[in-house]
Motif scaffolding. Sequence first.
Motif, mmCIF file in Angstrom:
data_model
loop_
_atom_site.group_PDB
_atom_site.id
_atom_site.type_symbol
_atom_site.label_atom_id
_atom_site.label_comp_id
_atom_site.label_asym_id
_atom_site.label_seq_id
_atom_site.Cartn_x
_atom_site.Cartn_y
_atom_site.Cartn_z
ATOM 1 N N LEU A 198 0.917 -1.193 -0.018
ATOM 2 C CA LEU A 198 -0.126 -0.091 -0.148
ATOM 3 C C LEU A 198 1.060 1.066 -0.127
ATOM 4 O O LEU A 198 1.989 1.363 0.604
ATOM 5 C CB LEU A 198 -0.874 -0.014 1.308
ATOM 6 N N TYR A 248 -7.795 4.624 4.849
ATOM 7 C CA TYR A 248 -7.444 4.095 3.274
ATOM 8 C C TYR A 248 -8.025 5.094 2.662
ATOM 9 O O TYR A 248 -9.133 5.251 2.431
ATOM 10 C CB TYR A 248 -7.671 2.745 3.014
ATOM 11 N N LYS A 254 -10.389 -1.320 -4.673
ATOM 12 C CA LYS A 254 -9.686 -2.549 -4.211
ATOM 13 C C LYS A 254 -9.998 -3.192 -2.986
ATOM 14 O O LYS A 254 -9.788 -4.309 -2.762
ATOM 15 C CB LYS A 254 -8.281 -1.522 -3.879
ATOM 16 N N PHE A 262 -6.358 -6.867 -1.398
ATOM 17 C CA PHE A 262 -6.245 -5.754 -0.651
ATOM 18 C C PHE A 262 -5.660 -6.303 0.589
ATOM 19 O O PHE A 262 -4.649 -5.727 1.534
ATOM 20 C CB PHE A 262 -7.500 -4.973 -0.242
ATOM 21 N N ALA A 265 -2.027 -7.294 0.010
ATOM 22 C CA ALA A 265 -1.335 -5.960 0.197
ATOM 23 C C ALA A 265 -1.046 -5.189 1.521
ATOM 24 O O ALA A 265 0.174 -4.772 1.928
ATOM 25 C CB ALA A 265 -2.058 -4.642 -0.810
ATOM 26 N N THR A 269 2.722 -5.046 3.234
ATOM 27 C CA THR A 269 3.113 -3.627 3.596
ATOM 28 C C THR A 269 3.626 -3.609 5.091
ATOM 29 O O THR A 269 4.592 -3.094 5.245
ATOM 30 C CB THR A 269 1.788 -2.559 3.704
#
Length: 297
Positions: A198, A248, A254, A262, A265, A269
């Motif tokens: 992200l 977010y 997403k 997501f 991710a 992250t």
Amino acid sequence: MATATSELDQAQTSTVYQEEVYSNQPRKLSLDMQIETPENVILTYQLAGPAQRYLAYLIDLIIRMVVMIGLLMFVMPMMSLVLPGTALGLFLVLMFLNTWGYYTISEGFFKGQSIGKHFCGIRVIREGGYPITFWPAVLRNLVRSADAIMFYGIGITSMLLTQRFQRLGDLAAGTVVIQERSLKLPRKPVILDKIKPLDKNEIGSFLPRDEVLSLIDEFIGRRHVLTYERGHALAAILAQNLADRLHYSGDPKKVTHYPMAFLAAVYKTFSFSQAEEEQDVVSEYLKQSGFGEFHDE
């Protein structure tokens, strides 16, 4: 008109006859027990047969006999010296605790399993699929004295006559004995090299806990076990929750359309960022302590 009425009567008679024939056919004996939860989820359990339960009883019997012999050899002589004249009463109390207390405590506090049931891979649960609690365990084992008549002949007869292999104690307490299934779900590795983390400009300062990251790892690793619709629905709940906590501000599609991507991710992250931070801390410590220069040389 009369012909149509006659054909309708014949059809109804034939339907009734077929229903009677099928209802009179013997049902197939099966060890599978299906329970529908209030959430409309069908749970399937496999019942434990009389042979498994009798083997578990024999194991428990051997354990209880060893314990009783030890009590008679060591505890009873000492208690007779301390409290003379109470040997018979103490013996009866110990016998009661060794039979009723052993099963009640083990089933009520150890998830429905005595030592014998544990070795045989069976467990006592409630008829609704819930774990057994203390008071149903008390009632179940109070009726054990009736089941034990004629070397558990009454209990075995009751099991053979009931659809769920329930002895009298099970019928009174509303319990069943099931087989435990040891299921190990296969994992499908996630290729994180293809997952982009992200953008840090699109998230806030919230840091997911290690337990959340582990949950994401387990969920994504076993994503192929679920259907696409079910996996998407489950992932969407966690993805939306994390998106709200992270504040977010990126593409909302997403989260709503690709929740599993997501989550991957999010995992990349924060799991990789924590590893990088730990590595930076270690490197800084080595430099300050002089190990870094020695390593460079």
